[in-house]
Design an enzyme around this catalytic site. Structure first.
Site, mmCIF file in Angstrom:
data_model
loop_
_atom_site.group_PDB
_atom_site.id
_atom_site.type_symbol
_atom_site.label_atom_id
_atom_site.label_comp_id
_atom_site.label_asym_id
_atom_site.label_seq_id
_atom_site.Cartn_x
_atom_site.Cartn_y
_atom_site.Cartn_z
ATOM 1 N N MET A 93 0.840 -1.193 0.000
ATOM 2 C CA MET A 93 0.000 0.000 0.000
ATOM 3 C C MET A 93 0.876 1.244 0.000
ATOM 4 S SD MET A 93 -2.871 -1.045 2.858
ATOM 5 C CE MET A 93 -1.675 -1.634 4.060
ATOM 6 N N GLY A 181 1.457 4.277 4.407
ATOM 7 C CA GLY A 181 2.249 3.401 3.541
ATOM 8 C C GLY A 181 2.698 2.139 4.247
ATOM 9 N N SER A 182 2.404 0.981 3.690
ATOM 10 C CA SER A 182 2.661 -0.248 4.412
ATOM 11 C C SER A 182 2.424 -1.459 3.515
ATOM 12 C CB SER A 182 1.767 -0.309 5.655
ATOM 13 O OG SER A 182 0.470 0.163 5.335
ATOM 14 N N ARG A 183 2.223 -2.621 4.132
ATOM 15 C CA ARG A 183 2.113 -3.876 3.391
ATOM 16 C C ARG A 183 1.278 -4.868 4.197
ATOM 17 N NH1 ARG A 183 6.915 -6.793 0.560
ATOM 18 N NH2 ARG A 183 6.525 -9.024 0.814
#
Length: 215
Positions: A93, A181-183
């Site tokens: 993301m 922002g990440s995963r």
């Protein structure tokens, strides 16, 4: 099946109020010069937006828990299941993605893990094992286990998870949020049938990642 959420995620309420107050103040002081501040207000709103999802009712479907780009598909050892072989799909993301996280498949929360860690770029595979992360195991009614792991990114500094072991959850249910922002990694049974490709952009809840064995 359409699932509606507030237009703005609850995690963004305070941020939007503060940004709006700053925008009003800037308008009073600087007039047209406040446009930069109002652009910031719009950016805050787009980051915390929480749109309606159309959740599939297909039996055995595992939906995407996150909105973003599929950056990895592989067979790997699942560290949350005694390193058993599993099918792993990772969704990255960026700051423009919807950051609400959804339950990928109905079942019961069997286990929960939290690990403090680093904040390297979440687009990199090493973030799965090195970054701050929060993992849940969902046991389906058919006895399969599906794991959803929220992973902090380079500028993400807050992982929120609202479910706990013993909770009954539904496909598409909102269960968490990661800021900036990440995963999210999914570990599924190795025999699952994939429904996405590497590099594909997916929408949380709207896209199916794969199907449980036998479906």
């Amino acid at each position: 099946m359409a699932i509606g959420y507030p237009i703005l995620a609850k995690e963004g309420t305070v941020h939007l109020i503060v940004a709006t107050v700053l925008g009003v103040g800037a308008t009073l002081w600087f007039g047209y010069g406040s446009i930069v501040v109002w652009i910031g207000v719009l950016l805050v709103f787009q980051f915390f937006r929480d749109p309606k999802r159309n959740i599939t009712t297909e039996p055995g479907a595992i939906v995407s828990p996150a909105s973003g780009k599929v950056v990895s598909i592989s067979e790997q050892e699942n560290p949350y299941q005694d390193n058993a072989k599993a099918l792993k799909v990772s969704v990255f993301m960026n700051i423009f993605s919807v950051h609400s996280n959804l339950i990928p498949i109905s079942g019961t929360i069997k286990r929960h893990w939290y690990y403090p860690g680093k904040f390297v770029n979440a687009a990199l595979d090493k973030s799965s094992s090195e970054n701050e992360r929060n993992a849940i195991c969902i046991e389906t009614s058919a006895g399969f286990n599906v794991y959803s792991i929220q992973i902090a990114g380079l500028i993400a500094r807050r992982i929120l998870c609202y479910v706990k072991p013993g909770d009954t959850v539904q496909t598409g249910q909102r269960y968490g949020f990661i800021r900036f922002g990440s995963r999210v990694d999914l570990y599924m049974p190795l025999e699952c049938r994939l429904a996405v490709k590497l590099g594909q952009w997916v929408s949380s809840g709207n896209n199916t990642i794969g199907y449980l064995p036998g479906y």
